[in-house]
Write a protein that holds these residues in place. Structure first.
Motif, PDB file in Angstrom:
ATOM      1  N   ILE A 199       0.860  -1.198   0.000  1.00 41.94           N
ATOM      2  CA  ILE A 199       0.000   0.000   0.000  1.00 41.94           C
ATOM      3  C   ILE A 199       0.896   1.248   0.000  1.00 41.94           C
ATOM      4  N   LYS A 242       2.077   2.102  -3.221  1.00 43.81           N
ATOM      5  CA  LYS A 242       0.984   2.472  -4.126  1.00 43.81           C
ATOM      6  C   LYS A 242       0.751   1.441  -5.230  1.00 43.81           C
ATOM      7  N   ALA A 267      -6.743   5.497  -0.671  1.00 42.47           N
ATOM      8  CA  ALA A 267      -6.681   4.337  -1.567  1.00 42.47           C
ATOM      9  C   ALA A 267      -8.050   4.018  -2.179  1.00 42.47           C
TER      10      ALA A 267
END
Lengths: 491, 519
Positions: free
Chosen positions: B44, B47, B76
């Motif tokens: 995460i 990305k 996100a």
């Protein structure tokens, strides 16, 4: 002229059907021999292999080692003892008589064929089945004969396998006596079950094209040929009777492992339907013959009078020692029995005649033929015996052949869609769509009499069949309850 | 807060989602962090475009929820359940916008819907081709493909490959459940209740160690469990899955409950039930009650030899032996009695390459013996050909003329690709691979624990008739595929095997003449 009219009817019916499914002696290897001969367009003398492979007949030695040594000195090492010759012959028999079709007389003998030089002339036990299959393969569909033909030819011409190499010294003696055979070509068009069989053959061939194992490929084609014959015999009536529509199928319920009583019972019932399909098929063909003889305009009494004039002298069944008059009496009683049920004299004479053909003329009735051949190819269980209690219980190899004949390379289908395809192509039910399958079985009056939870068992049965495909590398189950099948192979 | 013990008893075999039976606050408390969370955090932050796949119940939604703060921080794109997506066009638009804005994306999707979605949307779905490639290589064998995580924007994490039957996951889960439980303080409903004993014992380090040892062995047998199964299992061995009032009528000791429940986890655990492993000295002492040393708690007060009824005595013996395994210092001796093939199989799967050659030789011998029981050759895999058109009986004769040497065979153990190697993955099979010389063709035989056990028995001399049909099919097909290597070196010597009478004949064909191979 025949002194038994039933025999003439029998000949005419079988001619119309195109083959003679009237013996339980027909083995897959007989069908292989005939089909391979027609595809090759040639036949070979198998005298040497036969003499070596068949040492005994009814426990008496027919070809002694001394004779073998004398006749075949050119292919035996000079130090080989008589005992060693017999030992080798024992193993040659195991190899070339693996299907128990080698006989002392080469005239009736069929070897377990690995390549072309073991293909022999027509033997009685072929009963026209190979010709029927060849016709389906050779007819042009979309302008082409079946790719199966080229595959069979190529495999039979390849003599590099272990079995052909072991045969080589003996084959080299006889191979000069190769004989060309000519095949009569007729323009025909395939429809219904015959077209579906042909499509399945083509698919099987395309999927097997890259299979480097020629022996396995030949086995698959022959096993499918036998399955196709059984299917044709039981389902052809759907194509020739107005009673049925295009989407009708005679159901074949595949029992995964015999553990679900409801499935076992229902599967037996569907096999009975196949038998009824065969009877109806023969009756439909008889109708044509009897119409030509104007039976359809006769009254009950006129038909009885005709039976009185019908010659019924000889019986092919030795056990039937009845006199001609007694046979006529039986014929009339049967006719009257059927007449009582339908009040239709034409229908009654057709049914009575079909009944007598099955019981009195054929050495094995066609239902017995599918029962016997179905056991031999691992389609029905018990494989041998079992009387009327046989059911569809396919060997994994049959399941493998069926998926190879149905799916294309790279194609992935859900189990439910596979179930639909099995139904449309062959009439096979595995339970992949329990509600639809129940409806299909119900239409043939099967679901009502089955003890236990048939609907629930159908779903379980489909899972078990899927498990088999998964363990063979043809499927994957996702936890969402979805099973995908494909022939991309697996480990 | 703490959970009521009756509430815990309901967790066993509860098929509802935990989101339905627990409050958010409680869910947080029973959350057990595994390496998957660490990997997700890492990706995460980078990305990445993450597809979280697996089976229903694998905890995808729960995992994403546990990362809420981080996902919010990066704004996100999150889809908790792709099944719930009604408008694909809107979904694709939102997703593409997120990618354009360089935001991390995480989509939870079950395995089959993922396939359907990819089929339906094709390359309209972002990173379509990369996803297909990653899916094809979701499991690799040894190090055959090393995917560089840095070069791919996409990461697929398949929770189906996560094995939760690992000691640390099990320990954390059990301890959480116990620590959150109200340990029956002040309960007067049932004085004979076994729950306090069970909780006390299951807190003990030795008992835990033995229990987790058994459970972790299951991972290698192909048993796949989700967190819900693990909590369900612990719930059952503490409470028997019944309320306090119903526990009055019979004994519910944890060491018996472990082998008594009714789901895949319990059923598979039965194969490691200690009472099955015979140890003459220990068994005799347990039967007579003379083994009084080494008990963590106290030694059994009633022993089988004192009972008159044989059935009762046997039942008690089973119970005492189980208790011995968990609660006696010598209990671990029983683990050593687990059939050696299990341990060998597990060792190999744990990448114990030191045993690879021995294992290859053992399988070569087993396959050779499947066709020829007299075989002693373990340096060459013989290729056996069978041929017949009738399927009613097994082939009666097999012929061998070719073979593969050991340097043309390898064993391959499945692994996750490099970038996912932190995930708790335990393989449940290996591949026995034969290479075709000169080109890159190979033939694989997939061997799981069941198949390995059978092969192991055959290599020790047990008759091939013990091989179940599904494995026979695999062996014949494996041979058929190997036999198709036509340009394989062949000799003029043939071994012919009469498989019904276990008799072998060796034939040489030289200059078109038959000659027996003597001696």
């Amino acid at each position: 002229m025949s002194t038994n009219r039933l025999k003439r009817y029998s000949k005419e019916v079988l001619k119309h059907i195109g083959y003679e499914p009237i013996s339980n002696q027909i083995k897959p290897v007989h069908i292989a021999n005939g089909l391979f001969r027609l595809v090759l367009g040639e036949e070979y003398d198998i005298k040497s292999l036969n003499e070596w492979s068949k040492r005994f007949s009814q426990q008496k030695e027919i070809n002694s080692a001394e004779k073998i040594k004398k006749d075949y000195i050119d292919v035996i090492d000079e130090e080989m003892t008589l005992e060693e010759i017999n030992e080798l012959r024992y193993f040659l028999e195991l190899i070339f008589n693996a299907d128990n079709a080698v006989t002392p007389s080469v005239k009736f003998s069929t070897l377990t064929i690995a390549s072309k030089t073991q293909v022999t002339k027509e033997v009685q036990n072929e009963f026209g089945i190979p010709r029927f299959l060849y016709r389906i393969l050779n007819v042009k569909v979309d302008g082409m004969p079946s790719p199966c033909i080229d595959i069979i030819k190529s495999h039979l011409n390849n003599e590099n396998d272990e079995i052909s190499r072991i045969a080589q010294p003996l084959v080299s003696i006889d191979s000069t006596s190769k004989k060309k055979i000519s095949i009569e070509e007729k323009d025909i068009e395939l429809s219904g079950i015959e077209l579906r069989i042909r499509q399945a053959f083509d698919n099987l061939a395309l999927n097997d094209k890259e299979n480097g194992n020629k022996l396995l490929s030949l086995e698959r084609i022959v096993l499918f040929s036998c399955f196709a014959t059984i299917l044709h015999l039981s389902s052809r009536i759907l194509d020739i009777s107005d009673k049925y529509c295009e989407d009708d199928r005679i159901p074949l319920l595949f029992d995964a492992d015999g553990s679900l009583q409801a499935i076992k019972y229902a599967s037996q019932e569907t096999l009975l339907l196949a038998r009824l399909g065969i009877e109806e098929y023969f009756e439909k063909v008889l109708e044509v013959i009897f119409r030509d003889e104007q039976y359809h305009i006769l009254t009950k009494d006129e038909i009885l009078k005709r039976i009185d004039e019908t010659p019924l002298a000889e019986s092919s069944r030795k056990k039937n020692k009845a006199s001609e008059d007694e046979k006529r009496e039986d014929y009339k009683n049967l006719f009257l029995g059927f007449y009582e049920q339908s009040q239709n004299p034409f229908d009654a004479i057709v049914k009575a005649t079909r009944f007598l053909l099955f019981s009195d003329v054929y050495s094995t009735d066609p239902s017995g033929f599918i029962s016997s051949l179905g056991g031999k190819i691992g389609l029905l269980a018990p494989r041998a015996g079992g009387g009327g209690r046989k059911r569809y219980s396919p060997d994994p190899i049959i399941l493998e052949i069926i998926i190879l004949s149905l799916l294309k390379k790279g194609e992935k289908v859900r189990l439910t869609d596979f179930g639909k395809r099995l139904w449309m192509q062959f009439g096979i039910i595995i339970g992949a769509n329990p509600e639809e399958d129940m409806e299909r079985l119900g239409k043939w009056n099967i679901s009502q009499n089955i003890p236990g939870d048939l609907a629930g068992s159908l779903a379980l049965n489909a899972e078990k069949i899927a498990d088999l495909y998964i363990s063979m590398g043809y499927g994957k189950r996702y936890a969402d309850g979805v099973t995908m099948l494909s022939i991309s192979g697996g480990v | 807060m703490s959970f009521d013990i009756n509430f815990i008893s309901k967790i066993y075999n509860n098929r509802n989602s935990y989101a339905e039976i627990f409050e958010d606050e409680d869910l947080k408390k029973i959350h057990v962090e595994t390496t998957v969370e660490q990997i997700l955090r890492e990706y995460i932050e980078k990305k990445k475009f993450i597809l979280l796949t697996g089976n229903p119940g694998d905890g995808k939604t729960h995992l994403i929820r546990s990362l809420k703060d981080l996902l919010d921080k990066h704004n996100a794109f999150v889809e908790y359940d792709f099944n719930e997506v009604k408008d694909y066009e809107q979904f694709l638009t939102d997703l593409n916008n997120a990618i354009k804005d360089d935001r991390p994306c995480i989509i939870a999707v079950n395995e089959y819907p993922l396939i359907s979605m990819l089929d339906e949307l094709g390359d309209r779905f972002p990173y379509y081709h990369q996803i297909l490639e990653l899916r094809d290589n979701s499991i690799i064998y040894n190090n055959e493909i090393a995917i560089d995580s840095g070069s791919s924007k996409v990461v697929i994490i398949d929770l189906n490959n996560r094995n939760l039957l690992q000691k640390d996951v099990l320990k954390t889960s059990l301890n959480k459940l116990i620590s959150l439980s109200n340990i029956c303080d002040g309960c007067n409903i049932n004085k004979k209740c076994d729950v306090p004993y069970n909780i006390n014992a299951l807190t003990n380090a030795t008992v835990q160690e033995r229990l987790f040892e058994l459970m972790s062995m299951l991972g290698n047998t192909g048993t796949h469990v989700v967190m819900r199964d693990i909590f369900g299992f612990f719930s059952y061995i503490i409470t028997a899955g019944v309320t306090c009032e119903r526990r009055i009528d019979q004994e519910y000791m944890y060491y018996n409950l472990i082998f008594d429940g009714n789901n895949e986890l319990f059923r598979n655990l039965k194969q490691f039930d200690p009472y099955q492993f015979t140890h003459p000295e220990i068994d005799e002492k347990l039967w007579n009650g003379t083994l009084k040393e080494g008990w963590i708690f106290e030694h059994p007060k009633v022993v089988p030899s004192e009972l008159e009824n044989e059935e009762d005595a046997n039942k008690l013996f089973i119970s005492i032996k189980r208790r011995f395994f968990f609660e006696n210092e010598r209990g671990s001796e029983l683990l050593k009695l687990i059939p050696i093939e299990y341990q060998t199989f597990f060792d190999l799967l744990k990448q114990a390459y030191g045993r690879e050659l021995d294992m290859i030789k053992q399988i070569v011998l087993a396959i050779n013996r499947f066709f020829n029981t007299d075989e002693t050759e373990d340096e060459k895999l013989k290729i056996w050909v069978t041929h017949k058109y009738e399927l009613r009986n097994q082939p009666k004769v097999a012929i061998s003329n070719k073979s593969f040497s050991l340097n043309e065979i390898s064993l391959l153990v499945p692994r996750l690709p490099k970038h996912l190697q932190k995930v708790e993955f335990v393989p449940d099979h290996f591949l026995f691979r034969v290479y075709k010389p000169r080109d890159n063709k190979t033939v694989d035989l997939k061997v799981d624990l069941g198949f390995y056990r059978v092969l192991s028995l055959i290599s020790e001399g047990y008759p091939p008739q013990i091989v179940p049909d599904n494995y026979k099919f695999k062996l014949y097909r494996f041979m058929n595929e190997l036999a198709s290597f036509e340009d394989r070196m062949r000799s003029n010597e043939f071994v012919i095997r009469d498989m019904s009478n276990n008799y072998t004949y060796k034939l040489i064909i030289r200059d078109n003449k038959y000659q027996p191979k003597r001696g």
